[in-house]
Scaffold this motif. Sequence first.
Motif, PDB file in Angstrom:
ATOM      1  N   SER A 188       0.606  -0.937   0.257  1.00 47.91           N
ATOM      2  CA  SER A 188      -0.492  -0.084   0.187  1.00 47.91           C
ATOM      3  C   SER A 188       0.925   1.257   0.367  1.00 47.91           C
ATOM      4  N   PHE A 189       1.965   1.499   1.008  1.00 47.61           N
ATOM      5  CA  PHE A 189       3.139   2.480   0.900  1.00 47.61           C
ATOM      6  C   PHE A 189       3.552   2.829  -0.300  1.00 47.61           C
ATOM      7  N   ASP A 190       3.955   1.559  -0.517  1.00 45.87           N
ATOM      8  CA  ASP A 190       5.515   1.945  -1.852  1.00 45.87           C
ATOM      9  C   ASP A 190       4.249   1.561  -3.506  1.00 45.87           C
ATOM     10  N   ARG A 191       2.614   1.682  -3.564  1.00 43.68           N
ATOM     11  CA  ARG A 191       1.976   2.084  -4.334  1.00 43.68           C
ATOM     12  C   ARG A 191       1.628   3.607  -3.975  1.00 43.68           C
ATOM     13  N   SER A 192       1.855   4.129  -3.167  1.00 43.18           N
ATOM     14  CA  SER A 192       1.552   5.431  -2.430  1.00 43.18           C
ATOM     15  C   SER A 192       2.771   6.131  -3.125  1.00 43.18           C
ATOM     16  N   TYR A 193       4.223   5.490  -2.491  1.00 46.26           N
ATOM     17  CA  TYR A 193       4.957   6.659  -3.005  1.00 46.26           C
ATOM     18  C   TYR A 193       5.574   6.224  -4.330  1.00 46.26           C
ATOM     19  N   ARG A 194       4.995   5.443  -4.671  1.00 43.23           N
ATOM     20  CA  ARG A 194       5.080   5.600  -6.284  1.00 43.23           C
ATOM     21  C   ARG A 194       4.436   6.615  -7.187  1.00 43.23           C
ATOM     22  N   LEU A 195       3.491   6.533  -6.817  1.00 43.43           N
ATOM     23  CA  LEU A 195       2.116   8.022  -7.506  1.00 43.43           C
ATOM     24  C   LEU A 195       3.102   9.371  -6.965  1.00 43.43           C
ATOM     25  N   ALA A 196       3.898   9.443  -5.700  1.00 36.26           N
ATOM     26  CA  ALA A 196       4.019  10.628  -4.797  1.00 36.26           C
ATOM     27  C   ALA A 196       5.214  10.714  -6.231  1.00 36.26           C
ATOM     28  N   MET A 197       6.074  10.043  -6.749  1.00 39.33           N
ATOM     29  CA  MET A 197       6.954  10.822  -7.741  1.00 39.33           C
ATOM     30  C   MET A 197       6.979  11.255  -8.815  1.00 39.33           C
ATOM     31  N   ALA A 198       5.404  10.238  -9.291  1.00 40.78           N
ATOM     32  CA  ALA A 198       4.744  10.102 -10.682  1.00 40.78           C
ATOM     33  C   ALA A 198       4.501  12.060 -10.463  1.00 40.78           C
ATOM     34  N   ILE A 199       4.714  12.608  -8.948  1.00 45.84           N
ATOM     35  CA  ILE A 199       3.274  13.514  -9.302  1.00 45.84           C
ATOM     36  C   ILE A 199       5.097  14.884  -9.026  1.00 45.84           C
ATOM     37  N   LYS A 200       6.216  14.199  -8.357  1.00 47.27           N
ATOM     38  CA  LYS A 200       7.189  15.154  -8.094  1.00 47.27           C
ATOM     39  C   LYS A 200       7.894  15.485  -9.320  1.00 47.27           C
ATOM     40  N   ASN A 295       5.296  15.248   0.307  1.00 43.30           N
ATOM     41  CA  ASN A 295       4.884  14.766   1.801  1.00 43.30           C
ATOM     42  C   ASN A 295       4.064  14.984   2.037  1.00 43.30           C
ATOM     43  N   LEU A 296       3.195  16.094   1.486  1.00 37.40           N
ATOM     44  CA  LEU A 296       1.752  16.445   1.542  1.00 37.40           C
ATOM     45  C   LEU A 296       1.101  15.179   0.961  1.00 37.40           C
ATOM     46  N   ALA A 297       1.405  14.573  -0.162  1.00 35.97           N
ATOM     47  CA  ALA A 297       0.563  13.798  -1.166  1.00 35.97           C
ATOM     48  C   ALA A 297       0.106  12.992  -0.253  1.00 35.97           C
ATOM     49  N   MET A 298       1.437  12.105   0.242  1.00 30.84           N
ATOM     50  CA  MET A 298       2.100  11.063   0.796  1.00 30.84           C
ATOM     51  C   MET A 298       0.618  11.089   2.535  1.00 30.84           C
ATOM     52  N   GLU A 299       0.367  11.728   2.643  1.00 31.76           N
ATOM     53  CA  GLU A 299       0.324  12.071   4.127  1.00 31.76           C
ATOM     54  C   GLU A 299      -1.326  11.911   3.698  1.00 31.76           C
ATOM     55  N   ASP A 300      -1.485  12.403   2.319  1.00 29.41           N
ATOM     56  CA  ASP A 300      -2.956  12.374   2.121  1.00 29.41           C
ATOM     57  C   ASP A 300      -3.237  11.042   2.160  1.00 29.41           C
ATOM     58  N   GLN A 301      -2.822  10.009   1.070  1.00 26.45           N
ATOM     59  CA  GLN A 301      -2.822   9.287   0.696  1.00 26.45           C
ATOM     60  C   GLN A 301      -2.508   8.118   1.955  1.00 26.45           C
ATOM     61  N   GLU A 302      -1.488   8.576   3.261  1.00 29.30           N
ATOM     62  CA  GLU A 302      -2.117   7.532   4.079  1.00 29.30           C
ATOM     63  C   GLU A 302      -3.397   7.674   4.702  1.00 29.30           C
ATOM     64  N   GLU A 303      -3.850   8.806   4.943  1.00 28.57           N
ATOM     65  CA  GLU A 303      -5.096   8.982   5.525  1.00 28.57           C
ATOM     66  C   GLU A 303      -5.757   7.985   4.432  1.00 28.57           C
ATOM     67  N   ASP A 304      -5.973   8.276   2.858  1.00 26.14           N
ATOM     68  CA  ASP A 304      -7.433   7.438   2.756  1.00 26.14           C
ATOM     69  C   ASP A 304      -6.551   5.853   2.830  1.00 26.14           C
ATOM     70  N   THR A 305      -5.868   5.307   3.156  1.00 21.95           N
ATOM     71  CA  THR A 305      -5.581   3.727   3.318  1.00 21.95           C
ATOM     72  C   THR A 305      -5.910   3.718   4.541  1.00 21.95           C
ATOM     73  N   ASN A 306      -5.590   4.305   5.437  1.00 20.79           N
ATOM     74  CA  ASN A 306      -6.089   4.197   7.173  1.00 20.79           C
ATOM     75  C   ASN A 306      -7.105   4.324   7.250  1.00 20.79           C
ATOM     76  N   THR A 307      -8.416   5.194   6.651  1.00 19.22           N
ATOM     77  CA  THR A 307      -9.559   4.947   6.639  1.00 19.22           C
ATOM     78  C   THR A 307      -9.879   3.819   5.736  1.00 19.22           C
ATOM     79  N   GLU A 308      -9.270   2.968   4.510  1.00 13.42           N
ATOM     80  CA  GLU A 308     -10.261   2.001   3.492  1.00 13.42           C
ATOM     81  C   GLU A 308      -9.891   1.321   4.904  1.00 13.42           C
ATOM     82  N   ASP A 309      -8.429   0.901   5.008  1.00 11.14           N
ATOM     83  CA  ASP A 309      -7.980  -0.538   6.242  1.00 11.14           C
ATOM     84  C   ASP A 309      -8.443  -1.019   6.973  1.00 11.14           C
ATOM     85  N   PHE A 310      -8.535   0.471   7.846  1.00 14.83           N
ATOM     86  CA  PHE A 310      -8.651   0.144   9.671  1.00 14.83           C
ATOM     87  C   PHE A 310     -10.457   0.417   9.381  1.00 14.83           C
TER      88      PHE A 310
END
Length: 310
Positions: A188-200, A295-310
């Motif tokens: 999950s985090f790897d997908r978010s990280y790679r998405l952020a790198m694509a934006i970056k 970093n902001l993009a990854m934080e937003d993605q992490e919040e979405d992931t946590n909401t979805e997983d938990f």
Amino acid sequence: MADQQMMIDTPKTRERSLSKPTPFNGERFKSKKFLQECILYMGINKDVYNTEPKRIAFILSFMQEGNAVVWKQQFVQNKLNLDTGDIDLPTYKEFIDEFQKAFKPEEEDIDALDKLKILQQRNLTAEQLVTKFKLLVGEAGMSNDSKTANKLLIEMFKKALNPVLVQKIIQSEKRPTKIEEWYDKAMSFDRSYRLAMAIKGPSQSNARFIPKSAPRKDPFAMDVNVMTTEERASLMKKGACFRCKQQGHLAVDCPQKKKNNPFIPKELPKKKWTAKDIHAHIQELNVKEREELVNLAMEDQEEDTNTEDF
């Protein structure tokens, strides 16, 4: 071949077309391939090899050379009653277990463990790493059916993961305690990280894409650089200008910049930014500002992931 014909009474016309197993000479590194070929052939011809003695006899018939012949002779001798002529064969599973024990590749488990110890993610995606990790765990005969085994697998997996992923998982809201949870979090985090790198944009680690001089600035930006990254991100989401903070245009087309130009209308129709507009603004950010945006993009993605997983 005479041995094969003696032990298997099979009408050739009934067997389906498939290459028969390559005769086995007892070399350990060939044992798995030989057994797979035998099982595949018998599986295709289930109606012929429909009893356990037939399946055992089929495998024995292809043990024709080297140490394989010696083992076969000893096996048959131990099962054969010379007085009655009867042969007391074990079950098919027991036979397979004996075969695998006798011809197991040397240091097989140690090799798999060594591979696990040196396994590194590097440029692999987390999904690819998890697949390789699971295969090696299986080859090494390891399991996660106990707390100790589970902790050991987690530690080995952490060493294989890229450090940035390990750090993100450890710092996540609910730190995983099981190896399967580590697999899921890593992917999950790897997908978010790679998405952020694509934006970056291009990786900073690649020297060919690192600007050696000061980053190019928009001549119309003026006080844009004094804004925080949060303000920039907010304006980008609204599709607003960095200069006047009004929606519907970019800073380069800002009416305040061109208010004295009679050919520029005082007010422009409001519209949302297109992907092309967003990309243009990202390209104008300097290295530090891009890092903050990522970093902001990854934080937003992490919040979405946590909401979805938990």
